[in-house]
Write a protein that holds these residues in place. Structure first.
Motif, short mmCIF file in Angstrom:
data_model
loop_
_atom_site.label_atom_id
_atom_site.label_comp_id
_atom_site.label_asym_id
_atom_site.label_seq_id
_atom_site.Cartn_x
_atom_site.Cartn_y
_atom_site.Cartn_z
N ARG A 31 36.44 51.53 37.74
CA ARG A 31 36.04 50.14 37.56
C ARG A 31 36.14 49.74 36.09
O ARG A 31 36.37 48.58 35.77
CB ARG A 31 34.60 49.94 38.05
CG ARG A 31 34.45 49.88 39.54
CD ARG A 31 32.99 49.75 39.91
NE ARG A 31 32.37 48.62 39.25
CZ ARG A 31 32.47 47.36 39.68
NH1 ARG A 31 33.20 47.09 40.73
NH2 ARG A 31 31.85 46.38 39.05
N ALA A 58 40.35 48.86 34.08
CA ALA A 58 41.04 47.58 33.92
C ALA A 58 40.38 46.69 32.87
O ALA A 58 41.07 46.17 31.98
CB ALA A 58 41.12 46.86 35.27
N THR A 98 46.93 41.87 33.77
CA THR A 98 46.06 42.93 34.28
C THR A 98 44.82 42.35 34.95
O THR A 98 44.41 42.77 36.04
CB THR A 98 45.65 43.88 33.14
OG1 THR A 98 46.82 44.47 32.57
CG2 THR A 98 44.73 44.98 33.66
N THR A 125 44.38 42.75 39.04
CA THR A 125 43.31 43.63 39.53
C THR A 125 42.09 42.85 40.02
O THR A 125 41.22 43.42 40.68
CB THR A 125 42.85 44.59 38.42
OG1 THR A 125 42.32 43.83 37.31
CG2 THR A 125 44.01 45.45 37.94
N ARG A 148 39.82 41.85 38.09
CA ARG A 148 38.71 42.24 37.23
C ARG A 148 38.47 41.16 36.17
O ARG A 148 39.22 40.20 36.06
CB ARG A 148 39.01 43.58 36.55
CG ARG A 148 39.25 44.72 37.52
CD ARG A 148 38.05 44.96 38.42
NE ARG A 148 38.19 46.15 39.22
CZ ARG A 148 37.36 46.51 40.17
NH1 ARG A 148 36.33 45.76 40.46
NH2 ARG A 148 37.55 47.61 40.86
N SER A 185 39.09 36.20 39.87
CA SER A 185 39.18 36.21 41.33
C SER A 185 39.10 34.78 41.85
O SER A 185 38.71 33.87 41.13
CB SER A 185 38.03 37.04 41.92
OG SER A 185 36.79 36.40 41.72
N ASP A 216 32.80 41.98 37.78
CA ASP A 216 33.82 42.49 38.70
C ASP A 216 33.23 42.79 40.06
O ASP A 216 33.91 43.30 40.93
CB ASP A 216 34.43 43.78 38.14
CG ASP A 216 34.95 43.57 36.74
OD1 ASP A 216 35.53 42.49 36.50
OD2 ASP A 216 34.76 44.44 35.90
#
Length: 269
Positions: free
Chosen positions: A8, A11, A77, A81, A83, A87, A241
């Motif tokens: 976790r 990233a 990145t 991902t 992260r 999102s 995250d």
């Protein structure tokens, strides 16, 4: 609160490192303090340091390329991902990272489309530019520079709003609004100076305005890198995250690991 797992952390740590590298490379123009460039830092465009006819042009084109690629990799990145808040549930953050990707791509392209000469210090260059007798890279450079700054401003606004709304990245929450306000003022100064120069009314300390503008962006990138690096070390499953989008600093009102207290009048087993 359980510590985040190495997977976790990977990233966000990579994103923070890339952001810090981009901030350093993006401020490579400070080398003009110790290197002889032949340009007046108060009057000259920053882009003129990388012009094809400048003795250190190759150095500054290379640092611009590094800055752009690091920004693009950091944003890519985060987006790939999911992260560092990137999102679909966090629209401000998603917009901010997308804008940061544009900023990086345009900066990298900027380094590959340099000016052929320095118009603020070379009257012949300025005259050729006014007459449209310079290479097409001058126009392309203006476009990529505009896209880069538009991406930077959008990222500053969006990620600062995301940090304050979701209580992420304390350095950005605390200082981001102040840097954003200063950045908008510096951008106004730069745009007014460019308009004055193109209209033949002098430079209005164009170089100083641009350098302040770029320095503030770099400082903000450094704050974002610091905030993400700290969150990568301290956030639990409910951090930026995690599933609920908080910053992981609030205490859980129920300690699930605490043994149940015995009922009154009963002896514990």
């Amino acid at each position: 609160m359980p510590s985040p797992q190495p997977g976790r952390r990977a990233a966000p740590t990579a994103v923070a490192t890339l952001l810090l590298l981009s901030a350093v490379a993006y401020t490579a123009w400070v080398l003009e303090v110790v290197l002889s460039t032949g340009l007046d830092p108060v009057q000259a465009y920053i882009s003129e340091l990388a012009a094809e006819d400048q003795p250190l042009g190759g150095l500054f084109r290379a640092t611009d390329l590094v800055a752009g690629l690091c920004l693009l990799a950091a944003a890519g990145t985060a987006l790939a991902t999911g992260r560092a808040g990137a999102s679909r549930r966090h629209r401000w953050a998603l917009a901010g990272w997308s804008a940061l990707a544009l900023f990086g791509a345009a900066t990298a392209a900027d380094s590959r489309l340099p000016l052929s000469c320095a118009p603020t210090s070379d009257e012949m260059c300025a005259a050729r530019e006014t007459a449209g007798l310079v290479p097409a890279t001058h126009t392309a450079h203006a476009v990529t520079s505009s896209l880069a700054m538009a991406g930077a401003l959008t990222a500053l606004v969006s990620l600062t709003v995301a940090a304050r709304r979701h209580r992420w990245w304390p350095p950005v929450r605390r200082f981001g609004p102040w840097l954003l306000g200063a950045e908008l003022l510096a951008t106004g100064w730069s745009l007014a100076s460019i308009a004055a120069f193109q209209a033949g009314h002098g430079t209005w300390a164009l170089g100083a305005g641009q350098r302040l503008q770029v320095l503030l962006v770099a400082l903000w990138l450094g704050l974002l890198a610091l905030g993400i690096a700290r969150s990568a070390r301290t956030d639990g499953p409910d951090g930026p995250d995690g599933p609920d989008g908080t910053d992981g600093t609030a205490e859980d009102p129920v300690d699930r690991h605490r043994p149940a207290e015995p009922l009154p009048g009963r002896r514990p087993a």
